[in-house]
Design an enzyme around this catalytic site. Structure first.
Site, PDB file in Angstrom:
ATOM      1  CG  ASP A 137      36.279  68.127 -41.673  1.00 34.51           C
ATOM      2  OD1 ASP A 137      36.197  67.202 -42.492  1.00 34.51           O
ATOM      3  OD2 ASP A 137      36.336  67.934 -40.426  1.00 34.51           O
ATOM      4  CG  ASN A 146      39.436  59.771 -46.746  1.00 36.78           C
ATOM      5  OD1 ASN A 146      40.533  59.660 -47.291  1.00 36.78           O
ATOM      6  ND2 ASN A 146      39.234  60.608 -45.751  1.00 36.78           N
ATOM      7  CD  GLN A 195      33.219  56.681 -47.748  1.00 38.52           C
ATOM      8  OE1 GLN A 195      33.674  55.742 -48.412  1.00 38.52           O
ATOM      9  NE2 GLN A 195      32.150  57.363 -48.106  1.00 38.52           N
ATOM     10  CB  VAL A 246      30.277  60.604 -43.581  1.00 35.31           C
ATOM     11  CG1 VAL A 246      28.844  60.973 -43.946  1.00 35.31           C
ATOM     12  CG2 VAL A 246      30.675  61.227 -42.248  1.00 35.31           C
ATOM     13  CG  HIS A 252      32.812  63.180 -47.700  1.00 34.98           C
ATOM     14  ND1 HIS A 252      32.193  61.977 -47.459  1.00 34.98           N
ATOM     15  CD2 HIS A 252      33.955  63.158 -46.972  1.00 34.98           C
ATOM     16  CE1 HIS A 252      32.913  61.271 -46.611  1.00 34.98           C
ATOM     17  NE2 HIS A 252      33.997  61.970 -46.303  1.00 34.98           N
ATOM     18  CG  HIS A 312      38.239  65.218 -47.038  1.00 30.04           C
ATOM     19  ND1 HIS A 312      38.132  65.465 -45.690  1.00 30.04           N
ATOM     20  CD2 HIS A 312      37.698  63.988 -47.227  1.00 30.04           C
ATOM     21  CE1 HIS A 312      37.567  64.437 -45.087  1.00 30.04           C
ATOM     22  NE2 HIS A 312      37.292  63.522 -45.997  1.00 30.04           N
TER      23      HIS A 312
HETATM   24  P1  5GP Z   1      35.718  60.826 -43.972  1.00 27.37           P
HETATM   25  O1  5GP Z   1      36.582  60.295 -42.885  1.00 27.37           O
HETATM   26  O2  5GP Z   1      34.411  60.070 -44.080  1.00 27.37           O
HETATM   27  O3  5GP Z   1      36.421  60.952 -45.289  1.00 27.37           O
HETATM   28  O4  5GP Z   1      35.385  62.329 -43.582  1.00 27.37           O
HETATM   29  C1  5GP Z   1      34.312  62.723 -42.810  1.00 27.37           C
HETATM   30  C2  5GP Z   1      34.626  64.117 -42.334  1.00 27.37           C
HETATM   31  O5  5GP Z   1      33.448  64.677 -41.763  1.00 27.37           O
HETATM   32  C3  5GP Z   1      35.696  64.167 -41.236  1.00 27.37           C
HETATM   33  O6  5GP Z   1      36.809  64.922 -41.706  1.00 27.37           O
HETATM   34  C4  5GP Z   1      34.994  64.825 -40.057  1.00 27.37           C
HETATM   35  O7  5GP Z   1      35.814  65.714 -39.343  1.00 27.37           O
HETATM   36  C5  5GP Z   1      33.812  65.525 -40.706  1.00 27.37           C
HETATM   37  N1  5GP Z   1      32.656  65.667 -39.835  1.00 27.37           N
HETATM   38  C6  5GP Z   1      32.153  64.741 -38.979  1.00 27.37           C
HETATM   39  N2  5GP Z   1      31.060  65.219 -38.366  1.00 27.37           N
HETATM   40  C7  5GP Z   1      30.850  66.474 -38.849  1.00 27.37           C
HETATM   41  C8  5GP Z   1      29.852  67.472 -38.609  1.00 27.37           C
HETATM   42  O8  5GP Z   1      28.926  67.312 -37.827  1.00 27.37           O
HETATM   43  N3  5GP Z   1      29.979  68.643 -39.293  1.00 27.37           N
HETATM   44  C9  5GP Z   1      31.006  68.865 -40.182  1.00 27.37           C
HETATM   45  N4  5GP Z   1      31.030  70.056 -40.788  1.00 27.37           N
HETATM   46  N5  5GP Z   1      31.954  67.947 -40.447  1.00 27.37           N
HETATM   47  C10 5GP Z   1      31.876  66.763 -39.791  1.00 27.37           C
END
Ligand code: 5GP
Length: 114
Positions: free
Chosen positions: A30, A87, A94, A96, A100, A102
């Site tokens: 991440d 998430n 969430q 993205v 996914h 974590h």
């Molecule tokens: P969510 O909030 O959707 O569960 O998690 C998305 C995760 O993607 C976040 O923890 C964020 O830090 C990570 N993330 C966002 N942009 C990037 C990126 O460009 N590269 C990587 N490796 N992680 C990312």
């Protein structure tokens, strides 16, 4: 379904620090880690979130879950333990819309999460 950041990481269009991959899934660090080890695992079969799991091939879902466990093992987290978080939707923040997992570990985690 619109293309997401994680589609582009899987396609190799955006660089990522990949820690595990096989035919079914890809795992990468991440960009904004919340623990000493914070890795995201994505299946190559796309879905928006775990809410779409009932419509997916259960064998692919099984391979995804196995990839999560294999990633944690490859990262040396088996002995100390780790947390797996999906998430899902807006209340869970969430950001993205590509499923996914974590994987968080490398320190004692608090419970419940905020
Ligand atoms: P969510 O909030 O959707 O569960 O998690 C998305 C995760 O993607 C976040 O923890 C964020 O830090 C990570 N993330 C966002 N942009 C990037 C990126 O460009 N590269 C990587 N490796 N992680 C990312």
């Amino acid at each position: 379904m619109e293309e997401t950041l994680f589609d582009r990481i899987i396609a190799g269009e955006i660089p990522a620090d990949i820690v595990f991959e096989n035919d079914h899934a890809l795992a990468f660090r991440d960009i904004n880690p919340q623990a000493p080890v914070h890795v995201l695992v994505v299946p190559r079969t796309r879905m928006r979130s775990i809410a779409e799991a009932p419509e997916q091939d259960p064998r692919e879902l099984g391979c995804f879950v196995q990839a999560i466990a294999e990633t944690a093992k490859a990262l040396g987290l088996e002995e100390g333990g780790y947390r797996v978080v999906f998430n899902t939707g807006k209340d869970a923040l969430q950001t993205v819309p590509y499923i996914h997992a974590h994987i968080l570990g490398g320190r004692r985690l608090s419970w419940p999460p905020g």
